[in-house]
Design an enzyme around this catalytic site. Structure first.
Site, PDB file in Angstrom:
ATOM      1  CD  GLU A 264      44.338  62.071  29.880  1.00  0.00           C
ATOM      2  OE1 GLU A 264      45.085  61.008  29.672  1.00  0.00           O
ATOM      3  OE2 GLU A 264      43.148  61.932  30.156  1.00  0.00           O
ATOM      4  CD  GLU A 318      47.407  62.612  39.292  1.00  0.00           C
ATOM      5  OE1 GLU A 318      46.191  62.208  39.734  1.00  0.00           O
ATOM      6  OE2 GLU A 318      47.429  63.034  38.219  1.00  0.00           O
ATOM      7  CE  LYS A 321      46.090  59.029  37.879  1.00  0.00           C
ATOM      8  NZ  LYS A 321      45.544  58.906  36.600  1.00  0.00           N
ATOM      9  CD  GLU A 326      48.180  54.095  35.317  1.00  0.00           C
ATOM     10  OE1 GLU A 326      47.344  55.075  35.503  1.00  0.00           O
ATOM     11  OE2 GLU A 326      47.821  53.018  34.806  1.00  0.00           O
TER      12      GLU A 326
END
Ligand SMILES: *[C@@H]1O[C@H](CO)[C@@H](O)[C@H](O)[C@H]1NC(C)=O
Ligand SMILES: *[C@@H]1O[C@H](CO)[C@@H](O)[C@H](O)[C@H]1NC(C)=O
Ligand SMILES: *[C@@H]1O[C@H](CO)[C@@H](O)[C@H](O)[C@H]1NC(C)=O
Ligand SMILES: *[C@@H]1O[C@H](CO)[C@@H](O)[C@H](O)[C@H]1NC(C)=O
Length: 350
Positions: A264, A318, A321, A326
């Site tokens: 990541e 997303e 999150k 984030e």
């Protein structure tokens, strides 16, 4: 950024033009799904295959809908993840064998799986039970794969850079946290060395940078920024410095030759109004420069010419999150439009 380096640039161009594209492409994405507005997996797979150059995808579970959606797309290799909560159980061989039969075997070989990531950032949990069962779970799963005659799937576990002690600068001083080196990392790295599986790390220059080091974190420094006083190596970006700190820690205990995979890394394109160094331009700079750097194959000062398969976090924004930043690590919006351009689309070749 490479303006003065005409020769390497030409060389890179020639390389890219003469090699099959996939041979020079080492960048993948994390396909996270903490959202309620993402397209169905089969559309995602079709998009990745037909519209992008992405040939490695990592998921945070073994969602059967996603594994089924990748069926037949063997040009894309998958990394699946076992949740931390399953580690204890999977440290027992019979459980590992039935987990394999239930979760992965039904999808092999038409879905191409290259790695099983056992948990995520387990050491960072500081949960002693979990940490002591991590390697046994990796061993059981490896044996379960062997007993099922499955080849080509390697077992690993991604670590945060919190595994290193104190400051990771200079890179040559990198070492594992006190008390963890011999007890935890020697046996884990011995496992990797034996099974030829990679050591996975999640370096985030985004979290390691401040106003003075922003350009260094974004690969935007033209001149050297940091000279390691021990090795005299020049660092022009924080990503290399973080990887070399990990390498130094591995080498210190005898395992400098184990492969490293960047499981990541990424940068948010939006955040809270009071956050600095967050935004479209920053995210585009980090991820765009990262892709060029990784695909150049030049490695790092301490690991010249080594290639690190690198998974950008993440494929999509997303929306579930927990913070604005984030929620905005994605390269794409749920409708498949690019949040910003990093040259990852098929039409952007070279
Ligand atoms: C694995 O291969 C061996 C030798 O070919 C065979 O005897 C065994 O039955 C196979 N096991 C499975 C689970 O397929
Ligand atoms: C690092 O940069 C300095 C100053 O530009 C240069 O003199 C030195 O040769 C460089 N060192 C390496 C190892 O490239
Ligand atoms: C790593 O594995 C190789 C064999 O592949 C072996 O020669 C070497 O000694 C191992 N390294 C360590 C530190 O055990
Ligand atoms: C930034 O703003 C958020 C609320 O939007 C607040 O919770 C946080 O403490 C602020 N941080 C700083 C460094 O001011």
């Amino acid at each position: 950024m490479l303006g003065s380096d005409v020769v390497p640039q030409l060389f890179f161009l020639i390389l890219t033009l003469t090699l099959p594209f996939s041979a020079a492409y080492h960048v993948g994405v994390n396909y996270g799904t903490v959202a309620n507005n993402l397209p169905p997996p089969h559309q995602v797979v079709n998009f990745i295959k037909t519209k992008t150059n992405i040939n490695h995808v990592k998921i945070f579970d073994t969602n059967p809908d996603i594994l089924a959606a990748f069926s037949g797309s063997t040009e894309i290799s998958l990394t699946v993840t076992i949740p931390n909560s399953d580690i204890l159980s999977l440290s027992k061989l019979p459980n590992a064998r039935s987990w394999l039969s239930n979760h992965l075997l039904p999808f092999l070989p038409t879905t191409s799986i290259s790695y099983i990531a056992v948990g995520n950032e387990v050491i960072a949990t500081s949960d002693k039970t979990l940490i002591t069962h991590l390697l046994p779970a990796m061993e059981s799963l490896t044996l379960a794969l062997h007993l099922a005659n499955v080849t080509g799937i390697l077992v690993s576990t991604p670590h945060s850079l919190g595994i290193l002690s104190g400051s990771s600068e200079p890179p040559s001083s990198g070492k594992f946290r006190n008390g963890y080196d011999k007890a935890i990392f020697t046996p884990i790295l011995d496992f990797h060395n034996r099974t030829k599986s990679p050591f996975m790390v999640n370096p985030y220059p985004y979290f390691g940078s401040g106003p003075e080091t922003l350009n260094y974190a974004l690969f935007n420094s033209n001149d050297y920024v940091f000279v390691d006083p021990v090795t005299k190596m020049n660092y022009t970006n924080m990503f290399d410095a973080q990887l070399d700190a990990v390498y130094s820690a591995m080498k210190r205990i005898g395992y400098g030759d184990v492969d490293i995979v960047v499981a990541e890394t990424g940068w948010p394109s939006a955040g809270e109004p009071n956050q600095t160094g967050v935004g479209l331009d920053y995210a585009a700079a980090y991820n765009g420069n990262l892709i060029k750097h990784v695909n150049s194959g030049k490695g790092t000062p301490l690991m010249p010419n080594r290639v690190f398969e690198t998974y950008i976090f993440s494929l999509f924004n997303e929306n579930l999150k927990s913070s604005v930043s984030e929620q905005n690590f994605g390269l794409f919006k749920p409708d498949f439009t690019q949040v910003y351009d990093v040259g990852i689309m098929k039409t952007n070749k070279v």
